[in-house]
Design a protein around this motif. Structure first.
Motif, PDB file in Angstrom:
ATOM      1  N   LEU A 147       0.828  -1.197   0.000  1.00  0.00           N
ATOM      2  CA  LEU A 147       0.000   0.000   0.000  1.00  0.00           C
ATOM      3  C   LEU A 147       0.868   1.255   0.000  1.00  0.00           C
ATOM      4  O   LEU A 147       1.818   1.368   0.784  1.00  0.00           O
ATOM      5  CB  LEU A 147      -0.914   0.021   1.228  1.00  0.00           C
ATOM      6  CG  LEU A 147      -1.815   1.247   1.405  1.00  0.00           C
ATOM      7  CD1 LEU A 147      -2.854   1.320   0.285  1.00  0.00           C
ATOM      8  CD2 LEU A 147      -2.506   1.210   2.768  1.00  0.00           C
ATOM      9  N   ILE A 148       0.527   2.182  -0.885  1.00  0.00           N
ATOM     10  CA  ILE A 148       1.104   3.535  -0.896  1.00  0.00           C
ATOM     11  C   ILE A 148      -0.011   4.472  -0.463  1.00  0.00           C
ATOM     12  O   ILE A 148      -1.103   4.454  -1.052  1.00  0.00           O
ATOM     13  CB  ILE A 148       1.613   3.925  -2.291  1.00  0.00           C
ATOM     14  CG1 ILE A 148       2.715   2.966  -2.755  1.00  0.00           C
ATOM     15  CG2 ILE A 148       2.119   5.370  -2.301  1.00  0.00           C
ATOM     16  CD1 ILE A 148       3.080   3.112  -4.223  1.00  0.00           C
ATOM     17  N   VAL A 149       0.232   5.296   0.538  1.00  0.00           N
ATOM     18  CA  VAL A 149      -0.853   6.112   1.080  1.00  0.00           C
ATOM     19  C   VAL A 149      -0.377   7.511   1.424  1.00  0.00           C
ATOM     20  O   VAL A 149       0.730   7.695   1.936  1.00  0.00           O
ATOM     21  CB  VAL A 149      -1.484   5.429   2.324  1.00  0.00           C
ATOM     22  CG1 VAL A 149      -0.447   5.200   3.417  1.00  0.00           C
ATOM     23  CG2 VAL A 149      -2.653   6.242   2.870  1.00  0.00           C
ATOM     24  N   GLU A 150      -1.209   8.486   1.081  1.00  0.00           N
ATOM     25  CA  GLU A 150      -0.983   9.854   1.547  1.00  0.00           C
ATOM     26  C   GLU A 150      -1.878  10.067   2.759  1.00  0.00           C
ATOM     27  O   GLU A 150      -3.095   9.913   2.675  1.00  0.00           O
ATOM     28  CB  GLU A 150      -1.328  10.874   0.465  1.00  0.00           C
ATOM     29  CG  GLU A 150      -1.067  12.296   0.955  1.00  0.00           C
ATOM     30  CD  GLU A 150      -1.537  13.348  -0.030  1.00  0.00           C
ATOM     31  OE1 GLU A 150      -0.878  14.385  -0.121  1.00  0.00           O
ATOM     32  OE2 GLU A 150      -2.577  13.132  -0.687  1.00  0.00           O
ATOM     33  N   PRO A 151      -1.306  10.417   3.909  1.00  0.00           N
ATOM     34  CA  PRO A 151      -2.100  10.536   5.137  1.00  0.00           C
ATOM     35  C   PRO A 151      -3.190  11.598   5.042  1.00  0.00           C
ATOM     36  O   PRO A 151      -3.048  12.599   4.347  1.00  0.00           O
ATOM     37  CB  PRO A 151      -1.062  10.919   6.196  1.00  0.00           C
ATOM     38  CG  PRO A 151       0.249  10.497   5.635  1.00  0.00           C
ATOM     39  CD  PRO A 151       0.120  10.652   4.149  1.00  0.00           C
ATOM     40  N   THR A 152      -4.256  11.351   5.753  1.00  0.00           N
ATOM     41  CA  THR A 152      -5.382  12.279   5.847  1.00  0.00           C
ATOM     42  C   THR A 152      -5.258  13.112   7.117  1.00  0.00           C
ATOM     43  O   THR A 152      -5.083  12.564   8.203  1.00  0.00           O
ATOM     44  CB  THR A 152      -6.707  11.485   5.856  1.00  0.00           C
ATOM     45  OG1 THR A 152      -6.876  10.851   4.583  1.00  0.00           O
ATOM     46  CG2 THR A 152      -7.892  12.387   6.127  1.00  0.00           C
ATOM     47  N   LYS A 153      -5.322  14.442   6.964  1.00  0.00           N
ATOM     48  CA  LYS A 153      -5.228  15.355   8.109  1.00  0.00           C
ATOM     49  C   LYS A 153      -4.090  14.930   9.047  1.00  0.00           C
ATOM     50  O   LYS A 153      -4.290  14.644  10.225  1.00  0.00           O
ATOM     51  CB  LYS A 153      -6.565  15.424   8.848  1.00  0.00           C
ATOM     52  CG  LYS A 153      -7.666  16.053   7.995  1.00  0.00           C
ATOM     53  CD  LYS A 153      -8.930  16.299   8.773  1.00  0.00           C
ATOM     54  CE  LYS A 153      -9.949  17.023   7.892  1.00  0.00           C
ATOM     55  NZ  LYS A 153     -11.233  17.275   8.560  1.00  0.00           N
ATOM     56  N   SER A 154      -2.895  14.938   8.497  1.00  0.00           N
ATOM     57  CA  SER A 154      -1.747  14.348   9.177  1.00  0.00           C
ATOM     58  C   SER A 154      -1.293  15.084  10.427  1.00  0.00           C
ATOM     59  O   SER A 154      -0.505  14.548  11.207  1.00  0.00           O
ATOM     60  CB  SER A 154      -0.575  14.233   8.199  1.00  0.00           C
ATOM     61  OG  SER A 154      -0.319  15.478   7.573  1.00  0.00           O
ATOM     62  N   SER A 155      -1.765  16.311  10.650  1.00  0.00           N
ATOM     63  CA  SER A 155      -1.347  17.013  11.868  1.00  0.00           C
ATOM     64  C   SER A 155      -2.232  16.663  13.057  1.00  0.00           C
ATOM     65  O   SER A 155      -1.934  17.049  14.190  1.00  0.00           O
ATOM     66  CB  SER A 155      -1.370  18.530  11.649  1.00  0.00           C
ATOM     67  OG  SER A 155      -2.695  19.008  11.505  1.00  0.00           O
TER      68      SER A 155
END
Length: 374
Positions: A147-155
């Motif tokens: 899986l390649i993932v861009e985090p959601t609301k990473s802060s």
């Protein structure tokens, strides 16, 4: 969920014309002036929408003639798609999919995976944690191999951490791009956004600007780090930074009233900032729109810096100074990493890309005399 911008709505409307045959291959779309009147938006909004469609291959321009529908149309990217092949299945989750820098990142991933015979399953979260949960459950149900993932609301704290731990328990490798969740510290490919924010502010400071407005999205760590770099530049150059000139917002704040409120900072000639550093190019063009409404020019009255060096940076007659995002290069590197991990090879280490400032005509030296006359 964030409200869609004017240019994306215009873009989607023109796409509908293409898809339903209102505009056929080889036919000219209405001229810019007619589109401005039809949609009730500014000229630069039309140019953004048309510019993206040209870049994505739906339209093409003929010098001195107009803009036409392409004869060979690209395949649109739907909400969730799967490329069929004989290889293993790699999942990709991004926050957004069909606009801004994301098509370039996805193309970088897809082209390399396809060349190695891998299947791609793609989905997006719209930067919403509930949507991310649904995407993760779908990926696990499909028994992805990586899986390649861009985090959601990473802060923010992410309630979906358990799904990533489940991936680890099942020995399914995953890689995070653009940012990562601090609770997990997974393998990642990101930009040095703190340095990028510093370079953006430093550029304006070196041009003689002191009152600089910073606009930063803070529910993603990218924006938090860009703001940190912005603040550091003022400290290192020994300049005072007025607290009211740092404006933060979240995904939910991105509504028309927010963009309209930006104009408040420029209404008073004696107090207006001479420069603006924006979270990204998309926001920078919204600022440009507000400045035009106030009959202010870039860079003559206000210098403007974007971030990501997206296609939007060159979509209007004002070409944005912007911090370069590696986009397709990052996508390809992510695909190389995940393949190595799936095939039990030694995966490359996490990598932080160095930012680079691309200087165009949206920034200029501060003119103190003109500022006083303004």
């Amino acid at each position: 969920m964030a409200q869609r911008t004017k240019y994306s709505m215009v873009k989607d409307h023109i796409l509908n014309w293409i898809n339903d045959g209102t505009v056929k291959p080889g036919e000219k779309i209405p001229p810019e002036s007619e589109l401005v009147h039809s949609f009730g938006v500014s000229r630069h909004t039309i140019r953004q929408a048309v510019g993206e469609l040209v870049n994505e291959g739906y339209l093409y321009r003929e010098q001195g003639s107009g803009t036409y529908c392409s004869h060979v149309l690209p395949n649109p990217i739907p909400e969730t798609i799967e490329r069929i092949s004989n290889g293993k299945n790699i999942g990709v989750i991004t926050t957004y999919m069909s606009d801004y820098i994301f098509p370039s990142i996805i193309r970088g991933i897809e082209s390399h995976l396809a060349s190695k015979g891998y299947t791609l399953t793609l989905s997006c979260t719209d930067n919403d944690v509930e949507r991310e949960r649904q995407c993760l459950e779908m990926m696990i149900d499909r028994q992805i191999d990586g899986l390649i993932v861009e985090p959601t609301k990473s802060s923010n704290y992410n309630p979906n951490i358990k799904y990533y731990l489940e991936l680890e328990q099942q020995h399914i490798p995953y890689l995070m791009i653009n940012q990562f969740y601090s609770q997990l510290v997974p393998a990642h490919l990101i930009m040095d956004d703190e340095k990028g924010g510093f370079l953006a502010a430093e550029h304006l400071i070196k041009l003689g600007h002191e009152r600089i407005l910073g606009l930063f999205k803070t529910d993603d760590l990218q924006g938090v780090h860009r703001m940190s770099g912005f603040i550091r530049a003022f400290r290192e150059y020994g300049l005072p930074l007025e607290p009211e000139l740092i404006v933060t917002y979240t995904t939910e704040d991105m509504v028309p009233s927010f963009y309209d409120s930006i104009g408040y900072f420029f209404e008073n000639a004696e107090e207006r900032p001479s420069g603006v550093v924006c979270y990204n190019d998309q926001l920078a063009l919204s600022v440009l729109d507000q400045l035009r409404k106030l009959h202010l020019s870039v860079p003559q009255d206000i210098s403007l810096v974007g971030y990501d060096d997206s296609i939007l940076a060159v979509a209007t007659e004002v070409k944005l100074t912007s911090v370069l995002h590696p986009k397709q290069e990052l996508g390809r590197a992510a695909a190389e990493w995940i393949i190595a991990a799936v095939e039990k090879q030694e995966a490359p280490p996490s990598h932080i890309y160095e930012p680079e400032l691309i200087i165009r005509n949206s920034t200029a030296p501060f003119n103190r005399l003109e500022s006083k006359l303004g």
